[in-house]
Scaffold this active site. Sequence first.
Site, short mmCIF file in Angstrom:
data_model
loop_
_atom_site.label_atom_id
_atom_site.label_comp_id
_atom_site.label_asym_id
_atom_site.label_seq_id
_atom_site.Cartn_x
_atom_site.Cartn_y
_atom_site.Cartn_z
N ASP A 2 0.70 -1.39 0.06
CA ASP A 2 0.01 0.16 0.18
C ASP A 2 1.19 1.43 0.30
O ASP A 2 1.88 0.94 0.16
CB ASP A 2 -0.90 0.08 0.97
N HIS A 47 2.13 -9.26 -3.61
CA HIS A 47 0.68 -7.80 -3.23
C HIS A 47 1.54 -6.38 -3.18
O HIS A 47 1.48 -6.31 -1.65
CB HIS A 47 -0.15 -8.18 -1.87
N ASP A 52 1.26 -17.66 -3.46
CA ASP A 52 1.26 -16.91 -4.77
C ASP A 52 0.29 -15.74 -5.43
O ASP A 52 0.57 -15.80 -6.88
CB ASP A 52 2.78 -17.48 -5.27
N GLU A 110 2.36 -10.37 0.67
CA GLU A 110 2.48 -8.63 0.47
C GLU A 110 3.46 -8.27 0.30
O GLU A 110 4.87 -9.63 1.27
CB GLU A 110 1.52 -7.71 1.62
O1 G3I Z 1 1.20 -11.19 17.71
C1 G3I Z 1 -0.14 -12.16 18.03
C2 G3I Z 1 0.89 -14.04 18.44
O2 G3I Z 1 0.77 -14.03 20.12
C3 G3I Z 1 0.13 -14.62 17.81
O3 G3I Z 1 0.37 -15.91 18.96
C4 G3I Z 1 -0.49 -14.96 16.47
C5 G3I Z 1 -1.47 -16.27 15.86
O4 G3I Z 1 -2.06 -15.40 15.14
O5 G3I Z 1 -0.41 -13.48 16.22
C6 G3I Z 1 -0.19 -12.67 16.42
O6 G3I Z 1 -0.64 -11.38 15.92
C7 G3I Z 1 -0.36 -11.50 14.32
C8 G3I Z 1 0.55 -9.82 14.51
O7 G3I Z 1 0.68 -9.79 13.21
C9 G3I Z 1 1.94 -10.21 14.86
O8 G3I Z 1 2.85 -9.47 14.43
C10 G3I Z 1 -2.03 -10.53 14.25
O9 G3I Z 1 -2.49 -11.87 13.99
C11 G3I Z 1 -1.57 -10.22 12.73
O10 G3I Z 1 -3.05 -9.77 12.27
C12 G3I Z 1 -1.08 -9.14 12.77
O11 G3I Z 1 -0.67 -9.21 11.28
C13 G3I Z 1 -0.12 -7.94 11.21
C14 G3I Z 1 -1.10 -7.01 10.03
O12 G3I Z 1 -0.60 -5.78 9.24
C15 G3I Z 1 -2.82 -7.00 10.31
O13 G3I Z 1 -2.35 -5.55 11.11
C16 G3I Z 1 1.25 -7.79 10.69
O14 G3I Z 1 2.00 -7.84 11.56
C17 G3I Z 1 1.85 -6.44 9.34
O15 G3I Z 1 3.02 -6.38 9.07
C18 G3I Z 1 0.68 -6.24 8.80
O16 G3I Z 1 1.59 -4.78 8.49
C19 G3I Z 1 0.35 -4.73 7.53
C20 G3I Z 1 -0.17 -2.62 7.88
O17 G3I Z 1 -0.91 -2.95 8.28
C21 G3I Z 1 -0.17 -2.06 6.27
N1 G3I Z 1 0.51 -1.99 4.91
C22 G3I Z 1 0.51 -3.65 5.07
C23 G3I Z 1 1.87 -4.11 6.25
C24 G3I Z 1 2.31 -5.59 5.39
O18 G3I Z 1 1.15 -5.70 5.63
O1 9MR Z 2 -3.48 -3.50 0.44
C1 9MR Z 2 -3.45 -3.69 1.85
C2 9MR Z 2 -3.15 -4.06 2.01
O2 9MR Z 2 -1.42 -3.49 2.14
C3 9MR Z 2 -2.88 -4.89 3.87
O3 9MR Z 2 -1.40 -4.88 4.54
C4 9MR Z 2 -3.95 -5.35 4.12
C5 9MR Z 2 -4.82 -5.20 5.40
O4 9MR Z 2 -4.71 -3.86 6.29
O5 9MR Z 2 -5.21 -4.51 3.75
C6 9MR Z 2 -5.12 -4.63 1.84
O6 9MR Z 2 -5.86 -3.97 1.68
C7 9MR Z 2 -7.44 -4.94 1.57
C8 9MR Z 2 -8.64 -4.67 2.04
O7 9MR Z 2 -7.88 -4.75 3.30
C9 9MR Z 2 -9.38 -5.33 1.77
N1 9MR Z 2 -10.08 -4.71 0.74
C10 9MR Z 2 -9.76 -5.34 -0.62
C11 9MR Z 2 -8.31 -4.54 -0.05
C12 9MR Z 2 -6.66 -4.94 -1.01
O8 9MR Z 2 -6.51 -5.90 -1.26
#
Ligand code: G3I
Ligand code: 9MR
Length: 536
Positions: free
Chosen positions: A150, A460, A503, A512
């Site tokens: 994003d 992604h 993929d 992503e």
């Molecule tokens: O910490 C818990 C852990 O205790 C547990 O055992 C485990 C089981 O699923 O979950 C862990 O939490 C997860 C966490 O990442 C760990 O880092 C959450 O489920 C999971 O939802 C969370 O994901 C994060 C995601 O955003 C959603 O919030 C990712 O780390 C993080 O890298 C990702 O970041 C996104 C940005 O929001 C938007 N831009 C893209 C980026 C990459 O996807």
């Molecule tokens: O593109 C978005 C990505 O960077 C984020 O990690 C992800 C989770 O927050 O969300 C992606 O965007 C999606 C949104 O959450 C739901 N609608 C579809 C979007 C594109 O796949």
Amino acid sequence: MSQNILVNEIGYLPMDPKRAVYRGEGTMEFSVIDRKTGEKVYEGVTGREIICSAAEEKNRIISFDGVVEEGEYIIKAGGEESVPFVIKEWVYSDAMKALLKFFYLQRCGQKLPEEIAGEFAHEPCHDTNARIYGTDRFIDVSGGWHDAGDFGRYIVPAAVTIGHLFLAMELDPNLIKFDFGIPVENPDLGQLLSEIKYETDWMLKMQDTESGEVYHKVSCTHFCDFFMPEEEKDELVISPVSYAATLDFAASLAMAVRFFKPVDAEYADILADASKKAYEAAKKMEVKGFHNPEGIVTGEYGDESLEDELYWASAELYRTFGEEEYRKTFEEMAYKHISHGYGWEDVYSFGNVAYILSEFPVDETLKSIIIAAIDAKADSLLYLCKSNGYNISFNEKSFIWGSNMYLMQNAFHLYTAYFFTKKDDYLEAAKEHTHYILGKNPCNVCFLTGFGTNRVLNPHHRPSAAKKKPMPGMVVGGPDSGLHDPTAEKYLKGQPSAKCYVDELLSYSTNEITLYWNSAMVVMLALFVEGYRELK
Ligand code: G3I
Ligand code: 9MR
Ligand code: ZN
């Protein structure tokens, strides 16, 4: 090509241990073939059976340390042939270049010319002033790198990203001079520091000049469609300040001061002021995790445990500025609790390392306690590595969102322990994690775009989707058994956790890319320089 002989698809250094994995039943003979001459250069027998419950498979290790001649090879076993791989000095040079060039290609707010960015050239993007959430005030926060697939720009992951890059530079000082094909304004900085400065310039704009507090992020209210960044025209909104952003900012900019000081003292002073001001501001802030305010649905990077941010900042400010207050805060916390982490939500390890390496006086007893804790952590990881066919420190519960990053963090823990204890097993184990990322994994994929034979084709990542071609040099998140997106749910239901990767463009929870997964990989490659050569 074999589905059952898994190798680092880029290759291995001549003098390093070399392992591949055979999955399937029974012990068997294997041979390593020189691809140019067709000659068998090595033969052996696969190792004992290791059950991998995370991938629900049986593995046997193929060891071929004896192959030290430079060349391109394949492995034959059980009537199958592996993908080709290379053995040579500094075999990861192109990968390192692509990983670093990626940061340039993620630049926001600037035109990226075709001569440098190729098909990922773009017009200036996100260069209008941004609204401060809930007000009618607009300010300039242009610049910096797009966070991931994003186009948001978030302080917490940005701080960790530059933190990793500084760690890599500390491991391999030659990185400062490394040429990865980007232009520089000030030749004294070299390419890597120039690129980092592009991010720190933006970070400085994210600090409220009066209070010293730091805004958590800037993004549009929603994620946009799959197009190039300049096409995202919605209003930019600056989300409120946060405690985590303020302290991560203080910590990472204090690190930056040490690197910029010798080459641009004036800039180092600006960073120093901003860092100290943020630290002061944090003392008065409510210790509270960030949550998206109403109407904003982009990445949250919310984190409820915030002691580690203060821990990191205190250690880093102490190492850079030497003031007693920072030392005292750190030591009080460390005497209560020592933990680890090099990720966006857990940053303890940065603090541990900064304190131990500080040139200002430290409490020697505490220093030994921290080193012992690092050693114990690495020892528990090593135990996992030894009982895993891929020699990684993971079990079936480890495959969460961004698992590749957690895997790389474990490698950093092993390496950090090696650095302080000089136990060779730790270094060797750390390196196996790189081989996993580059192809020696149950998914049989090289997780770095543009490299290997079994490539990631549909990351992604909006510019890649827009250009219908993966941008090279990006590390994808990897298996996530949580099936956190509908595409993962559709393709991966019922799969063993280590294989929950697909993929597909829409699988943002497995496919992503992010800044901090790339910067982590930069550190992974820098580890190979240990006891070795200069980057070529
Ligand atoms: O910490 C818990 C852990 O205790 C547990 O055992 C485990 C089981 O699923 O979950 C862990 O939490 C997860 C966490 O990442 C760990 O880092 C959450 O489920 C999971 O939802 C969370 O994901 C994060 C995601 O955003 C959603 O919030 C990712 O780390 C993080 O890298 C990702 O970041 C996104 C940005 O929001 C938007 N831009 C893209 C980026 C990459 O996807
Ligand atoms: O593109 C978005 C990505 O960077 C984020 O990690 C992800 C989770 O927050 O969300 C992606 O965007 C999606 C949104 O959450 C739901 N609608 C579809 C979007 C594109 O796949
Ligand atoms: Zn942009």
